[in-house]
Design a protein around this motif. Structure first.
Motif, short mmCIF file in Angstrom:
data_model
loop_
_atom_site.label_atom_id
_atom_site.label_comp_id
_atom_site.label_asym_id
_atom_site.label_seq_id
_atom_site.Cartn_x
_atom_site.Cartn_y
_atom_site.Cartn_z
N HIS A 1 0.87 -1.18 0.00
CA HIS A 1 0.00 0.00 0.00
C HIS A 1 0.91 1.23 0.00
O HIS A 1 1.49 1.57 1.02
N HIS A 2 1.06 1.86 -1.17
CA HIS A 2 1.92 3.03 -1.30
C HIS A 2 3.35 2.71 -0.84
O HIS A 2 3.98 3.51 -0.13
N PRO B 1 7.05 2.83 -0.95
CA PRO B 1 7.92 3.82 -1.62
C PRO B 1 9.12 3.14 -2.30
O PRO B 1 9.92 2.46 -1.64
N LYS C 1 4.42 2.76 -12.26
CA LYS C 1 3.36 3.37 -11.47
C LYS C 1 1.99 3.03 -12.03
O LYS C 1 1.05 2.70 -11.29
N ASP D 1 -2.15 2.05 -6.71
CA ASP D 1 -1.91 2.54 -5.36
C ASP D 1 -0.94 1.65 -4.57
O ASP D 1 -0.60 1.99 -3.42
N LEU E 1 2.20 1.15 -5.19
CA LEU E 1 3.54 1.73 -5.14
C LEU E 1 3.50 3.25 -5.21
O LEU E 1 2.64 3.83 -5.87
N ASP E 2 4.44 3.87 -4.52
CA ASP E 2 4.76 5.29 -4.71
C ASP E 2 6.13 5.33 -5.39
O ASP E 2 7.15 5.03 -4.76
N ARG F 1 9.23 7.12 -7.43
CA ARG F 1 9.93 8.38 -7.68
C ARG F 1 11.18 8.09 -8.53
O ARG F 1 11.62 6.94 -8.61
N GLU G 1 3.55 -0.38 5.15
CA GLU G 1 3.31 -0.32 3.70
C GLU G 1 2.80 -1.64 3.14
O GLU G 1 2.34 -1.69 2.00
#
Length: 344
Positions: A19-20, A22, A40, A45, A47-48, A50, A239
């Motif tokens: 859940h998200h 990172p 992504k 939802d 993974l977050d 960057r 997470e």
């Protein structure tokens, strides 16, 4: 208790899903951004994602516990960088996410663990089992102190709580260090956090005993087993859990102990002050509850009464069985509570 344990453990551990979570994609130029956006879009939802310019930045964020893994783009030798000491399960989840990407390129994925756990705790789960040992030693002592200390002053009971928590934390430090080598440095810090944790449970439990009596065992089981172990992050970080247990992780005392030990031993103290603060707040809460219990006990104490004397009857009444005094009834209930706690 069976219902509560089943709901807590199965709800927290049965179906772990990201859940998200990172993660980072390491690379320069539009290729990295396109790849990150593709990951992504596919994960939603879960993974977050960057992008980071270089591997050094990714390693820095891993050691600051800002991300759970970083995928370094390379057409010939892609690399996944993780820090499994923070959570072996999270590192495994990240590996499952990015392994298909390397497979699609037809090249093997190199996995580099920049913060591995110590050799005495290869999966990093030993800290979680240390939490269980210290917790059981603490909450099992609540019933004993509640029964033995019922007639003692508040100051004496507080001294007993401090002494018992000191002994429990020393046992925990012995488990973590010389016995099982769960940590290779920072043992005094592990002991100090274990004492804060144990004292918080004992002060709170001893205070609640004034109000809940024999139901105190169930209350501490709910607080420090059902909700505590499941939200501690010892097996699954927030997470990988649903919103309820992940939310508890932010302020529950078990999470403060587990994450505090990880911060101290593996991550150069990053985030340690916050987790020590969580443990200190729980200790303060326990001391406040115990102080309130002492005030309530003083108000309940009988001032004294005069028992009226009735004239003796000329006809002797048949002897009746002696009635059980309130003190005897309370003592019997407390003995049952101790038996229930030991049984658990």
């Amino acid at each position: 208790m069976c219902l509560g344990m089943g709901l807590a453990y199965l709800g927290a551990f049965a179906t772990p899903e990201p859940h998200h979570l990172p993660v980072a994609v390491v690379g320069a130029g539009p290729e990295a951004k396109v790849f990150a956006q593709t990951v992504k879009d596919e994960a939603g939802d879960q993974l977050d994602v960057r992008t980071l310019p270089d591997r050094a930045t990714a390693v820095h964020q891993l050691k600051d516990r800002d991300i759970s893994g970083a995928y370094v783009l390379d057409a010939k030798a892609p690399e996944l960088v993780v820090a499994s000491a923070g959570s072996d399960m999270s590192a495994t989840a990240v590996e499952k996410v990015f392994t298909p990407a390397a497979t699609a390129q037809g090249v093997p994925l190199k996995v580099t663990d920049v913060v591995p756990p110590v050799s005495g705790d290869p999966t990093g789960s030993g800290i979680f089992f240390l939490l269980i040992a210290v917790s059981i030693g603490s909450y099992a002592s609540v019933a004993v102190l509640g029964a033995a200390g019922a007639g003692l002053s508040l100051r004496t009971r507080a001294a007993l709580v401090a002494g018992v928590s000191f002994v429990v934390s020393l046992i925990g430090a012995a488990f973590a260090g010389p016995l099982f080598h769960l940590v290779d440095h920072g043992l005094w810090g592990v002991w100090a956090m274990s004492w804060l944790y144990s004292a918080g449970i004992l002060f709170l439990g001893a205070g609640l005993h004034t109000f809940l009596k024999r139901w105190t065992t169930l209350a501490v089981m709910v607080l420090f087993v059902m909700l505590n172990f499941t939200s501690s992050g010892g097996l699954f970080r927030p997470e990988l859990q649903d919103g309820f247990f992940g939310g508890l992780h932010a302020f529950w005392n078990g999470a403060g102990l587990v994450e505090g030990i990880r911060d101290l031993v593996y991550f150069d103290g990053h985030g340690l002050a916050r987790n020590v603060g969580v443990l200190a707040v729980w200790l303060l809460l326990g001391m406040v509850v115990m102080a309130i219990a002492g005030a309530v006990e003083r108000r309940r104490a009988p001032v004294g009464s005069v028992t009226p004397v009735t004239p003796a009857s000329p006809v002797a009444a048949p002897a009746a069985a002696p009635a059980q005094s309130p003190e005897e009834a309370e003592e019997e209930a407390e003995e049952e509570e101790i038996e229930e706690t030991v049984g658990v």
